[in-house]
Design a protein around this motif. Structure first.
Motif, PDB file in Angstrom:
ATOM      1  N   ARG A 195       0.608  -1.252   0.293  1.00 40.92           N
ATOM      2  CA  ARG A 195      -0.306   0.332  -0.132  1.00 40.92           C
ATOM      3  C   ARG A 195       0.891   1.585   0.287  1.00 40.92           C
ATOM      4  NH1 ARG A 195      -3.553  -0.666   5.515  1.00 40.92           N
ATOM      5  NH2 ARG A 195      -4.295   1.587   4.525  1.00 40.92           N
ATOM      6  N   VAL A 196       2.259   0.714  -0.214  1.00 45.11           N
ATOM      7  CA  VAL A 196       2.898   2.073  -0.179  1.00 45.11           C
ATOM      8  C   VAL A 196       3.836   2.348  -1.799  1.00 45.11           C
ATOM      9  CG1 VAL A 196       5.414   2.703   1.058  1.00 45.11           C
ATOM     10  CG2 VAL A 196       3.664   1.443   2.085  1.00 45.11           C
ATOM     11  N   PRO A 197       4.187   2.903  -2.092  1.00 40.71           N
ATOM     12  CA  PRO A 197       5.038   3.665  -3.350  1.00 40.71           C
ATOM     13  C   PRO A 197       5.835   2.448  -3.138  1.00 40.71           C
ATOM     14  CG  PRO A 197       4.036   4.736  -3.084  1.00 40.71           C
ATOM     15  CD  PRO A 197       3.690   4.737  -2.324  1.00 40.71           C
ATOM     16  N   VAL A 198       6.432   1.677  -4.254  1.00 43.75           N
ATOM     17  CA  VAL A 198       7.451   0.649  -4.777  1.00 43.75           C
ATOM     18  C   VAL A 198       8.349   0.930  -5.588  1.00 43.75           C
ATOM     19  CG1 VAL A 198       7.895  -1.943  -5.098  1.00 43.75           C
ATOM     20  CG2 VAL A 198       6.272  -1.239  -3.670  1.00 43.75           C
ATOM     21  N   ILE A 199       9.503   1.000  -5.347  1.00 44.17           N
ATOM     22  CA  ILE A 199      10.565   1.468  -6.375  1.00 44.17           C
ATOM     23  C   ILE A 199      11.354  -0.336  -7.094  1.00 44.17           C
ATOM     24  CG2 ILE A 199      12.961   1.880  -7.296  1.00 44.17           C
ATOM     25  CD1 ILE A 199      11.876   4.601  -5.422  1.00 44.17           C
ATOM     26  N   LYS A 200      10.931  -0.573  -7.829  1.00 42.47           N
ATOM     27  CA  LYS A 200      11.874  -1.944  -8.180  1.00 42.47           C
ATOM     28  C   LYS A 200      12.265  -2.283  -9.725  1.00 42.47           C
ATOM     29  CE  LYS A 200       6.692  -3.205 -10.040  1.00 42.47           C
ATOM     30  NZ  LYS A 200       6.562  -1.691 -10.067  1.00 42.47           N
ATOM     31  N   HIS A 201      12.609  -3.860 -10.029  1.00 45.36           N
ATOM     32  CA  HIS A 201      12.896  -4.457 -11.003  1.00 45.36           C
ATOM     33  C   HIS A 201      12.938  -5.863 -10.762  1.00 45.36           C
ATOM     34  CE1 HIS A 201      16.603  -5.062 -10.048  1.00 45.36           C
ATOM     35  NE2 HIS A 201      16.335  -6.762 -10.952  1.00 45.36           N
ATOM     36  N   LEU A 202      12.180  -6.547 -11.773  1.00 38.68           N
ATOM     37  CA  LEU A 202      11.551  -8.615 -11.487  1.00 38.68           C
ATOM     38  C   LEU A 202      12.782  -8.826 -11.932  1.00 38.68           C
ATOM     39  CD1 LEU A 202       7.690  -7.874 -13.043  1.00 38.68           C
ATOM     40  CD2 LEU A 202       9.077  -7.855 -10.291  1.00 38.68           C
ATOM     41  N   ASP A 203      13.846  -8.341 -12.823  1.00 37.63           N
ATOM     42  CA  ASP A 203      14.463  -9.550 -12.856  1.00 37.63           C
ATOM     43  C   ASP A 203      15.131  -9.059 -14.188  1.00 37.63           C
ATOM     44  OD1 ASP A 203      13.098  -9.801 -15.558  1.00 37.63           O
ATOM     45  OD2 ASP A 203      11.485 -12.238 -15.188  1.00 37.63           O
ATOM     46  N   GLY A 204      16.441  -9.720 -14.554  1.00 37.20           N
ATOM     47  CA  GLY A 204      17.913  -9.018 -15.084  1.00 37.20           C
ATOM     48  C   GLY A 204      17.644  -9.881 -16.506  1.00 37.20           C
ATOM     49  N   ASN A 205      17.145  -9.837 -17.304  1.00 41.22           N
ATOM     50  CA  ASN A 205      17.639 -10.920 -18.545  1.00 41.22           C
ATOM     51  C   ASN A 205      18.029  -9.673 -19.530  1.00 41.22           C
ATOM     52  OD1 ASN A 205      17.137 -12.585 -21.103  1.00 41.22           O
ATOM     53  ND2 ASN A 205      15.765 -11.622 -22.157  1.00 41.22           N
ATOM     54  N   CYS A 206      19.432  -9.695 -19.376  1.00 40.62           N
ATOM     55  CA  CYS A 206      20.389  -8.414 -20.216  1.00 40.62           C
ATOM     56  C   CYS A 206      20.878  -9.227 -21.649  1.00 40.62           C
ATOM     57  CB  CYS A 206      21.444  -8.020 -19.105  1.00 40.62           C
ATOM     58  SG  CYS A 206      20.846  -6.961 -17.855  1.00 40.62           S
TER      59      CYS A 206
END
Length: 425
Positions: A219-230
């Motif tokens: 219920r709080v803003p999220v800074i994220k990345h799910l995965d790293g397919n580089c």
């Protein structure tokens, strides 16, 4: 322990501390950072012992090799933590910076001031260095932090937390400015992400499952990345001396990190030239190659161990392996490479190897990822390497912060107005 009451108390203390941190001087913040670095170096042996205890339990619990790799803290890693803290202390303080001040026809002057976000909750697995990095970045950017590390790093996280407290006390800053949650009960996470009255933003660092859960339930803003397919794309205008070193480093420098290359694209015109060399280098390190029919034919013909070659499935093009595995595809050229990356990438980091300036600029403009590189390993996508001192995490979001999130990403801007008695008519 009553988890809800415990977390509410943590939240209240953090909110109170955030007000003190927003007003803290640059000198006090830098004193805290350098003292923490000194404490980390002085307590090196106790930190290594705490980490060894965590590693013993992790192996007994059957944690995967990638997780063990992230959990491991070496003497060099401890020095890197301390150096990161000192580097952050040397960085300009973003808090209070005023920009874009312009005089309006009414006579008022309008601009922006950079301010802390407030209270930042960081939820992470393994990597004990995150405790120091997150504390340092939140501290320098004038925020309070609530840190919830994984149970697998409990002993080491608490040992680092003791160094942080010592630094805060030495600088006369509130000890509650950085709080490391002491319970391993998962209910604490559920409370942390649903306390908007105390927490302003959540930063999850860990596996895809953890981040998906946080993003879904917060219920709080999220800074994220799910995965790293580089991706690394080898263009037909690549410098032959750069191809193998960049690809090999991007894939094999470390397998368990989000900026490790998981996919290799090679222009058809040069596939016969470069794939045998790349295949030999990767095979020498035991890397499995899951390729398209054309790439596998070239690799087999060149003598690469057949046991390391497998047919790629559709899912392989989008996979984050975090293991000695790489997806390999031959493409027509830069158009096909950009199309493939924008379709399958997770938006983390992509690199092109080319000496053609026009194509390089196209790659920078048209590839829709947080970090895009020319003639460099994807492993450079890191806050420390970018000169941020450290990073709170990597963001693949497009709002507020993107890529490695350092000091500026942990602040916001508010409008400020300078007047001299003007009234609106």
């Amino acid at each position: 322990m009553d988890i809800r009451s415990y977390m509410q108390a943590i939240g209240r203390q953090a909110r109170e501390a955030s007000r003190a941190m927003a007003a803290a001087s640059t000198e006090a913040k830098n004193t805290a950072l350098t003292t923490i670095a000194t404490e980390i170096r002085a307590r090196r042996e106790s930190l290594l012992a705490a980490n060894a205890s965590d590693l013993t339990q992790a192996r007994a619990d059957g944690l995967e090799p990638a997780m063990i790799d992230r959990l491991t803290l070496s003497a060099a890693g401890i020095e890197s933590m301390a150096a990161g803290l000192e580097q952050i202390a040397t960085l300009p303080d973003p808090v209070g910076e005023m920009t874009d001040i312009k005089r309006r026809p009414s006579g008022i002057q309008v601009g922006k001031m950079r301010v802390p976000l407030g209270v930042i909750g960081i939820i992470y697995e393994a990597r004990p260095n995150v405790t120091a990095d997150a504390a340092a970045l939140c501290l320098k950017s004038g925020n309070a932090a609530i840190l919830r590390g994984g149970k697998e790093a409990l002993h080491c996280n608490q040992a680092i937390a003791a160094c942080v407290r010592a630094g805060l006390e030495a600088a006369g800053l509130p000890a509650s400015a950085v709080q490391v949650i002491e319970t391993t009960d998962r209910a604490a996470v559920g409370e942390l992400i649903t306390m908007p009255e105390y927490v302003d933003v959540i930063v999850p660092r860990g596996g895809k499952g953890l981040i998906e859960r946080i993003s879904r339930d917060a219920r709080v803003p999220v800074i994220k990345h799910l995965d790293g397919n580089c991706h690394v794309y080898v263009d037909d205008a690549a410098d032959p001396d750069k191809v193998v070193p960049i690809v090999e480093n991007a894939k094999t420098h470390r397998y368990g990190t989000c900026n490790t290359a998981e996919s290799l694209l090679v222009a058809r015109v040069v596939a016969q030239r470069y794939l045998p060399e790349i295949g030999a280098a990767l095979a020498a390190k035991g890397v499995e190659m899951r390729g398209c029919p054309e790439s596998l034919a070239i690799l087999r013909e060149s003598g690469v161990d057949a046991g390391l070659l497998k047919d790629a499935s559709e899912s392989d093009w989008a996979e984050e392996y975090l293991a000695p595995i790489i997806a390999v595809r031959v493409v027509d050229g830069i158009d096909a490479a950009i199309d493939h990356i924008n379709r399958y990438s997770s938006g983390h980091t992509e690199a092109i190897i080319t000496e053609n300036h026009t194509r390089a600029m196209r790659f920078l403009r048209e590839v829709d990822s947080a970090s895009v590189m020319i003639n460099a390993s994807t492993r450079f996508a890191d806050g420390f390497e970018y000169g941020l001192g450290a990073e709170i995490g990597i963001s693949t979001d497009k709002i507020h912060a993107r890529g490695p999130v350092g000091l500026e990403g942990l602040t916001s801007q508010k409008w400020i107005v300078f007047g001299n008695g003007e009234v609106r008519r």
